[in-house]
Scaffold this motif. Structure first.
Motif, PDB file in Angstrom:
ATOM      1  N   LEU A   1       0.651  -1.006   0.111  1.00 23.90           N
ATOM      2  CA  LEU A   1       0.068  -0.012  -0.131  1.00 23.90           C
ATOM      3  C   LEU A   1       0.751   1.155   0.111  1.00 23.90           C
TER       4      LEU A   1
ATOM      5  N   LEU B   1      -8.185  -0.381   5.043  1.00 23.77           N
ATOM      6  CA  LEU B   1      -8.958  -0.419   3.850  1.00 23.77           C
ATOM      7  C   LEU B   1      -9.659   0.752   3.095  1.00 23.77           C
TER       8      LEU B   1
ATOM      9  N   ILE C   1     -12.988  -1.632  -3.642  1.00 22.10           N
ATOM     10  CA  ILE C   1     -11.765  -2.274  -3.720  1.00 22.10           C
ATOM     11  C   ILE C   1     -11.085  -2.662  -5.069  1.00 22.10           C
TER      12      ILE C   1
ATOM     13  N   GLU D   1      -5.266  -3.769  -1.596  1.00 24.52           N
ATOM     14  CA  GLU D   1      -6.888  -3.546  -1.021  1.00 24.52           C
ATOM     15  C   GLU D   1      -7.433  -5.153  -0.890  1.00 24.52           C
TER      16      GLU D   1
END
Length: 439
Positions: A29, A86, A168, A173
């Motif tokens: 991420l 998330l 997502i 994710e």
């Protein structure tokens, strides 16, 4: 071991599996957000910050109610951290929330062992818990690497739900969503942990009084001749282990020309060694002989130094055999061997030290408080070592120099611990205290 012990092992396995998979997803991420390279080790730093800041409080919380109840609550906090990550929060902040849950989870996880088992079974119990934890590190790291890989992530992202827009859209994710499901499974197992019947005096709620109690427990363990040695070793080990986790990923990229996904899998190789060393210690080292493993810490530091010398260009890139879709090539075999050896030495010397420290903490105070003191010291070490490592990366120090400095520091500090134990023994023989019951 009784049935309750195996339920605890299962709960710990899945919770740790998710923790380690989430670390790889969080790194992905950060890459997705184009974050600077020095921010990557800060993930672990933010994770362990709660172990230090909340040390005075989590021990009292763990001793205030049945340990299974504590483990369920804290596992739920980890799940919340995943949700926050998330849905757009910065990975560092979200991973700090997961660390909050882990900090409160740990005193319950280890404290329940001293409630369930007699002292003579603690080394074996720690060996199996550490072996299983390392197994979860192996599988969690591999799982994280697999989930962010192009093939698997594309398959997950193609599973669209009719009418519902999940938001997502990236590999990281989709990986986090799967990891959330593992935390749910761990929480359900937590509910099956029976009450051991252990009860402690009513825990204080005044923050100032809790800090005073923690300071007394802290001083008590460091003043104890056996406690101070085992505490020094575990403090050094966990700081070194957390830093080595990131060093291996960096070394894999520089010396072995691997991607993040491949480096995550390589990192798991050393965990196989830790699992082997932990189980071997559980089988071969009784609690009364726990201090005889100290020289293995010096050896571990020296083997780490050897990593700096090797790179994949020294041998031909020839495939020897293939396991599933994972190719084993000749030029990576020495790297695998070194990482397994480092892991084996680490697992062999830290498991008896963990058991000895838990035993002395249980005798001198309560289970939750002693584990909280242990976590405080270990994670101060993690914070310091990761801060130094982040600084070295920011200064663009060569990874080979970082590895050598790291390995020599570990060996020298272990040598000083051995000298301290020898001086303690010369002044007063404390070995008869091993195995005594709580008084």
């Amino acid at each position: 071991m009784n049935r309750s012990f195996y339920i605890i092992m299962a709960a710990q396995f899945f919770s740790s599996l998710a923790d380690n998979a989430l670390l790889i997803a969080a790194i992905a991420l950060l890459v997705q957000l184009n974050a600077p390279a020095w921010m990557t080790p800060l993930l672990k730093l933010f994770f362990v910050l709660s172990y230090v800041v909340l040390a005075a409080f989590v021990g009292a919380f763990a001793d205030s109610r049945p340990k299974g109840n504590v483990m369920f609550i804290t596992n739920t906090i980890k799940f919340v951290g995943c949700v926050v990550m998330l849905f757009g929060s910065h990975p560092l902040l979200a991973y700090a929330i997961v660390g909050l849950g882990a900090a409160a989870y740990s005193p319950a996880k280890y404290g329940i062992l001293t409630e369930l088992l007699p002292p003579e079974k603690l080394v074996a119990a720690n060996g199996w818990i550490e072996g299983l934890t390392v197994g979860s590190i192996i599988m969690g790291t591999v799982l994280g690497g697999v989930l962010i890989s192009k093939t698997v992530s594309q398959g997950l992202l193609s599973l669209d739900m009719p009418v519902l827009e999940t938001g997502i859209d990236t590999a990281a994710e989709s990986a986090i969503l799967i990891i959330m499901m593992i935390y749910v499974l761990a929480a359900l197992i937590n509910l099956r942990i029976p009450d051991t019947g252990a009860r402690y005096v009513s825990q204080k709620t005044n923050p100032i009084e809790l800090v005073k109690d923690f300071a007394i427990c802290f001083r008590t363990l460091w003043d104890d001749r056996l406690g101070q040695i085992s505490l020094a070793v575990t403090t050094l080990f966990w700081g070194a282990g957390a830093t080595l986790q990131f060093i291996v990923i960096k070394w894999a990229q520089v010396a072995l020309h691997m991607t993040l996904s491949q480096g995550a899998i390589l990192q798991a190789i050393s965990a196989f060694g830790v699992a082997g060393g932990a189980v071997w210690a559980a089988w071969r080292v009784p609690l009364r002989s726990s201090l005889k493993v100290l020289p293995y810490g010096i050896a571990m530091g020296l083997v780490v130094c050897v990593l700096a010398i090797y790179n994949s260009d020294m041998l031909p890139n020839t495939t020897i055999f293939t396991i599933a879709q994972f190719e084993i090539s000749l030029n990576l075999l020495p790297a695998y061997f070194l990482l397994v050896l480092v892991g084996w030495l680490a697992g062999y010397f830290v498991v008896p030290m963990n058991a000895l420290l838990q035993h002395r903490g249980h005798v001198l105070m309560s289970a939750g408080h002693s584990i909280a003191v242990q976590n405080f010291n270990e994670n101060i070490s993690v914070l310091m070592m990761l801060s130094i490592y982040s600084g070295l990366i920011w200064l663009d120090a060569p990874v080979q120099a970082v590895i050598i400095g790291f390995g020599l520091t570990v060996s020298i500090l272990m040598w000083l611990v051995i000298k301290r134990h020898a001086a303690n023994q010369a002044e007063y023989d404390s070995m008869h205290l091993i195995g005594e019951h709580k008084h």
